[in-house]
Write a protein that holds these residues in place. Structure first.
Motif, PDB file in Angstrom:
ATOM      1  N   VAL A  72      27.533  52.899  36.021  1.00 47.84           N
ATOM      2  CA  VAL A  72      27.869  53.114  37.429  1.00 47.84           C
ATOM      3  C   VAL A  72      28.408  51.831  38.056  1.00 47.84           C
ATOM      4  O   VAL A  72      29.271  51.865  38.956  1.00 47.84           O
ATOM      5  N   SER A  73      27.935  50.678  37.566  1.00 47.08           N
ATOM      6  CA  SER A  73      28.453  49.402  38.064  1.00 47.08           C
ATOM      7  C   SER A  73      29.900  49.199  37.624  1.00 47.08           C
ATOM      8  O   SER A  73      30.741  48.715  38.396  1.00 47.08           O
ATOM      9  N   LEU A  74      30.199  49.576  36.378  1.00 48.79           N
ATOM     10  CA  LEU A  74      31.583  49.500  35.893  1.00 48.79           C
ATOM     11  C   LEU A  74      32.486  50.455  36.674  1.00 48.79           C
ATOM     12  O   LEU A  74      33.646  50.145  36.949  1.00 48.79           O
ATOM     13  N   HIS A  75      31.947  51.613  37.031  1.00 50.62           N
ATOM     14  CA  HIS A  75      32.708  52.599  37.803  1.00 50.62           C
ATOM     15  C   HIS A  75      33.107  52.022  39.161  1.00 50.62           C
ATOM     16  O   HIS A  75      34.258  52.163  39.604  1.00 50.62           O
ATOM     17  N   LEU A  76      32.172  51.352  39.811  1.00 52.65           N
ATOM     18  CA  LEU A  76      32.468  50.713  41.095  1.00 52.65           C
ATOM     19  C   LEU A  76      33.463  49.575  40.926  1.00 52.65           C
ATOM     20  O   LEU A  76      34.398  49.423  41.728  1.00 52.65           O
ATOM     21  N   ALA A  77      33.277  48.771  39.874  1.00 49.86           N
ATOM     22  CA  ALA A  77      34.180  47.647  39.631  1.00 49.86           C
ATOM     23  C   ALA A  77      35.605  48.134  39.377  1.00 49.86           C
ATOM     24  O   ALA A  77      36.575  47.578  39.909  1.00 49.86           O
ATOM     25  N   ALA A  78      35.737  49.186  38.576  1.00 47.12           N
ATOM     26  CA  ALA A  78      37.070  49.728  38.294  1.00 47.12           C
ATOM     27  C   ALA A  78      37.700  50.308  39.558  1.00 47.12           C
ATOM     28  O   ALA A  78      38.921  50.202  39.765  1.00 47.12           O
ATOM     29  N   GLY A  79      36.872  50.910  40.421  1.00 43.79           N
ATOM     30  CA  GLY A  79      37.394  51.429  41.687  1.00 43.79           C
ATOM     31  C   GLY A  79      37.940  50.319  42.564  1.00 43.79           C
ATOM     32  O   GLY A  79      38.998  50.468  43.194  1.00 43.79           O
ATOM     33  N   ALA A  80      37.231  49.192  42.620  1.00 41.78           N
ATOM     34  CA  ALA A  80      37.700  48.053  43.412  1.00 41.78           C
ATOM     35  C   ALA A  80      39.000  47.491  42.841  1.00 41.78           C
ATOM     36  O   ALA A  80      39.921  47.138  43.588  1.00 41.78           O
ATOM     37  N   LEU A  81      39.086  47.414  41.515  1.00 41.03           N
ATOM     38  CA  LEU A  81      40.323  46.930  40.884  1.00 41.03           C
ATOM     39  C   LEU A  81      41.479  47.886  41.148  1.00 41.03           C
ATOM     40  O   LEU A  81      42.615  47.450  41.371  1.00 41.03           O
ATOM     41  N   LEU A  82      41.197  49.186  41.121  1.00 40.70           N
ATOM     42  CA  LEU A  82      42.249  50.167  41.391  1.00 40.70           C
ATOM     43  C   LEU A  82      42.725  50.054  42.838  1.00 40.70           C
ATOM     44  O   LEU A  82      43.928  50.167  43.119  1.00 40.70           O
ATOM     45  N   LEU A  83      41.790  49.817  43.758  1.00 39.37           N
ATOM     46  CA  LEU A  83      42.173  49.618  45.156  1.00 39.37           C
ATOM     47  C   LEU A  83      43.062  48.392  45.297  1.00 39.37           C
ATOM     48  O   LEU A  83      44.109  48.440  45.962  1.00 39.37           O
ATOM     49  N   ALA A  84      42.656  47.287  44.672  1.00 37.40           N
ATOM     50  CA  ALA A  84      43.451  46.060  44.748  1.00 37.40           C
ATOM     51  C   ALA A  84      44.818  46.263  44.126  1.00 37.40           C
ATOM     52  O   ALA A  84      45.846  45.827  44.678  1.00 37.40           O
ATOM     53  N   GLY A  85      44.862  46.947  42.981  1.00 32.19           N
ATOM     54  CA  GLY A  85      46.137  47.175  42.310  1.00 32.19           C
ATOM     55  C   GLY A  85      47.061  48.076  43.117  1.00 32.19           C
ATOM     56  O   GLY A  85      48.272  47.832  43.202  1.00 32.19           O
ATOM     57  N   SER A  86      46.501  49.127  43.723  1.00 31.01           N
ATOM     58  CA  SER A  86      47.313  50.046  44.526  1.00 31.01           C
ATOM     59  C   SER A  86      47.871  49.352  45.764  1.00 31.01           C
ATOM     60  O   SER A  86      49.037  49.539  46.136  1.00 31.01           O
ATOM     61  N   LEU A  87      47.023  48.549  46.415  1.00 31.33           N
ATOM     62  CA  LEU A  87      47.483  47.800  47.585  1.00 31.33           C
ATOM     63  C   LEU A  87      48.537  46.780  47.195  1.00 31.33           C
ATOM     64  O   LEU A  87      49.552  46.611  47.895  1.00 31.33           O
ATOM     65  N   LEU A  88      48.318  46.093  46.075  1.00 29.74           N
ATOM     66  CA  LEU A  88      49.287  45.101  45.623  1.00 29.74           C
ATOM     67  C   LEU A  88      50.626  45.750  45.288  1.00 29.74           C
ATOM     68  O   LEU A  88      51.694  45.187  45.582  1.00 29.74           O
ATOM     69  N   LEU A  89      50.581  46.938  44.693  1.00 25.62           N
ATOM     70  CA  LEU A  89      51.834  47.643  44.392  1.00 25.62           C
ATOM     71  C   LEU A  89      52.594  47.933  45.680  1.00 25.62           C
ATOM     72  O   LEU A  89      53.816  47.725  45.764  1.00 25.62           O
ATOM     73  N   PHE A  90      51.890  48.401  46.700  1.00 18.57           N
ATOM     74  CA  PHE A  90      52.516  48.659  47.995  1.00 18.57           C
ATOM     75  C   PHE A  90      53.162  47.392  48.560  1.00 18.57           C
ATOM     76  O   PHE A  90      54.292  47.411  49.060  1.00 18.57           O
ATOM     77  N   LEU A  91      52.451  46.270  48.456  1.00 22.58           N
ATOM     78  CA  LEU A  91      52.972  45.010  48.987  1.00 22.58           C
ATOM     79  C   LEU A  91      54.177  44.518  48.194  1.00 22.58           C
ATOM     80  O   LEU A  91      55.166  44.045  48.769  1.00 22.58           O
ATOM     81  N   LEU A  92      54.104  44.624  46.882  1.00 25.57           N
ATOM     82  CA  LEU A  92      55.197  44.141  46.033  1.00 25.57           C
ATOM     83  C   LEU A  92      56.464  44.966  46.190  1.00 25.57           C
ATOM     84  O   LEU A  92      57.562  44.489  45.891  1.00 25.57           O
ATOM     85  N   LEU A  93      56.310  46.194  46.643  1.00 23.36           N
ATOM     86  CA  LEU A  93      57.480  47.046  46.848  1.00 23.36           C
ATOM     87  C   LEU A  93      58.192  46.733  48.164  1.00 23.36           C
ATOM     88  O   LEU A  93      59.280  47.245  48.427  1.00 23.36           O
ATOM     89  N   GLY A  94      57.591  45.902  48.988  1.00 26.55           N
ATOM     90  CA  GLY A  94      58.191  45.545  50.261  1.00 26.55           C
ATOM     91  C   GLY A  94      58.959  44.247  50.169  1.00 26.55           C
ATOM     92  O   GLY A  94      59.118  43.668  49.092  1.00 26.55           O
ATOM     93  N   PRO A  95      59.451  43.761  51.311  1.00 30.04           N
ATOM     94  CA  PRO A  95      60.176  42.490  51.317  1.00 30.04           C
ATOM     95  C   PRO A  95      59.255  41.351  50.955  1.00 30.04           C
ATOM     96  O   PRO A  95      58.081  41.333  51.326  1.00 30.04           O
ATOM     97  N   ARG A  96      59.782  40.394  50.211  1.00 27.91           N
ATOM     98  CA  ARG A  96      58.962  39.257  49.778  1.00 27.91           C
ATOM     99  C   ARG A  96      58.811  38.265  50.923  1.00 27.91           C
ATOM    100  O   ARG A  96      59.797  37.861  51.527  1.00 27.91           O
ATOM    101  N   PRO A  97      57.584  37.865  51.249  1.00 26.04           N
ATOM    102  CA  PRO A  97      57.412  36.883  52.328  1.00 26.04           C
ATOM    103  C   PRO A  97      57.931  35.520  51.898  1.00 26.04           C
ATOM    104  O   PRO A  97      57.928  35.181  50.718  1.00 26.04           O
ATOM    105  N   SER A  98      58.394  34.752  52.848  1.00 27.58           N
ATOM    106  CA  SER A  98      58.884  33.403  52.550  1.00 27.58           C
ATOM    107  C   SER A  98      58.267  32.418  53.520  1.00 27.58           C
ATOM    108  O   SER A  98      57.812  32.786  54.604  1.00 27.58           O
ATOM    109  N   ALA A  99      58.245  31.166  53.140  1.00 26.16           N
ATOM    110  CA  ALA A  99      57.675  30.134  53.997  1.00 26.16           C
ATOM    111  C   ALA A  99      58.432  30.042  55.312  1.00 26.16           C
ATOM    112  O   ALA A  99      57.875  29.754  56.359  1.00 26.16           O
ATOM    113  N   GLN A 100      59.732  30.309  55.269  1.00 29.84           N
ATOM    114  CA  GLN A 100      60.556  30.190  56.480  1.00 29.84           C
ATOM    115  C   GLN A 100      60.186  31.230  57.529  1.00 29.84           C
ATOM    116  O   GLN A 100      60.336  31.022  58.716  1.00 29.84           O
ATOM    117  N   SER A 101      59.717  32.407  57.055  1.00 31.52           N
ATOM    118  CA  SER A 101      59.416  33.476  58.013  1.00 31.52           C
ATOM    119  C   SER A 101      57.962  33.503  58.427  1.00 31.52           C
ATOM    120  O   SER A 101      57.547  34.331  59.223  1.00 31.52           O
TER     121      SER A 101
END
Length: 306
Positions: free
Chosen positions: A263-292
């Motif tokens: 059950v601990s692994l199940h929770l850990a995998a869920g957190a990783l899936l959340l992070a991965g899904s959010l990161l995919l959403f972010l990576l599909l957008g415009p890349r942030p730059s120091a200038q902006s």
């Protein structure tokens, strides 16, 4: 840069905290310390039995809180962007709110709403740290690829939201003690698709939502591979694999009669899936730059259609 390293360290420590928090509940140690924030009136009680899990969780939470404050101070001193400053303040607010919920969980003897809200807040806090880590990453050349088409990114955003809601639903299953309401069956429940009992219905709803979220994440990953920038390719490739692992761990949780490691692994995998899904959403957008950094307004979160 320092703030980027701090954001990554805080996110990593929070992931560890999430796993330990899951073990506190799974081992039945939630009330091993009858007082808060001390344990039997001591800052360092005998770390054995349930106290090891419960008070150990508090000590790690204290470390995460200090890291979060250090991150916020560093961001406000070294960054001029309104978005990263707001994100850092949001992280501090969430970690303080999380601590308050943790205290209420003990003082009020594990009420369902507070216990489930505790996990929901922790996942929201973890998501903010993932966003800050992405936002504070060292800038790349200005000629980077553009983001994905709006519908592709909207699909990824829906997948990330779906994963979050599914984790919250899973928290309700755990904190109502409904995990084995369908016995060890992982397809039908009580021999039917929709059972009659309340706990069994909650488990079935969690399973149906899990299938829907799995399809949503997979669809977002496929769309990202077809029409997204190359920077999102690795995350898109890993996402379906995490979905499969999470589904299998969910079934194993039932078959193992809610074994603590599983059950601990199940929770850990869920957190990783959340992070991965959010990161995919972010990576599909415009890349942030120091200038902006000083002019943007929560890039990657304002509009999934832009």
């Amino acid at each position: 840069m320092l703030e980027f390293r701090l954001a990554r360290a805080t996110a990593a420590a929070t992931f560890v905290l999430l796993v330990i928090g899951g073990m506190v509940h799974a081992t039945g140690s939630s009330l091993a310390c009858p007082d808060w924030p001390l344990c039997y009136g001591q800052f360092f009680p005998a770390m054995e039995g349930g106290v090891l899990f419960e008070h150990g969780h508090r000590l790690v939470a204290l470390a995460v809180s200090l890291l979060t404050v250090a991150l916020a101070v560093t961001v406000w001193r070294r960054q001029r962007g309104t978005s990263v400053r707001a994100g850092a303040l949001a992280a501090v607010g969430l970690v303080l709110f999380q601590a308050a919920l943790g205290a209420l969980t003990v003082v009020w003897k594990l009420p369902l709403v507070v216990s489930s809200g505790h996990l929901a807040t922790s996942m929201a806090f973890f998501s903010v740290l993932v966003w800050l880590s992405w936002r504070l990453a060292p800038s790349h050349p200005a000629g980077d690829e553009p983001g994905a088409p709006g519908p592709v990114r909207a699909l990824a955003g829906a997948a990330a939201l779906g994963v979050y809601l599914q984790i919250v639903l899973g928290a309700l299953v755990r904190h109502t003690g409904s995990g084995l309401a369908c016995d060890t069956s992982v397809v039908l429940c009580e021999g039917v698709l929709w059972p009659s009992g309340g706990p069994a219905q909650l488990v079935t709803l969690h399973r149906i939502a899990g299938i829907a979220v799995a399809l949503l994440v997979t669809a977002a990953a496929v769309a990202a591979l077809r029409a997204g920038p190359s920077r999102a390719r690795l995350t898109a490739l890993l996402a379906p694999g995490l979905v499969v692992v999470q589904v299998l761990l969910g079934a194993w949780t039932v078959w193992s009669l809610i074994s603590v490691p599983v059950v601990s692994l199940h929770l850990a995998a869920g957190a990783l899936l959340l992070a991965g899904s959010l990161l995919l959403f972010l990576l599909l957008g415009p890349r942030p730059s120091a200038q902006s950094a000083g002019r943007d307004r929560l890039p990657g979160l304002v509009s999934a259609a832009g």
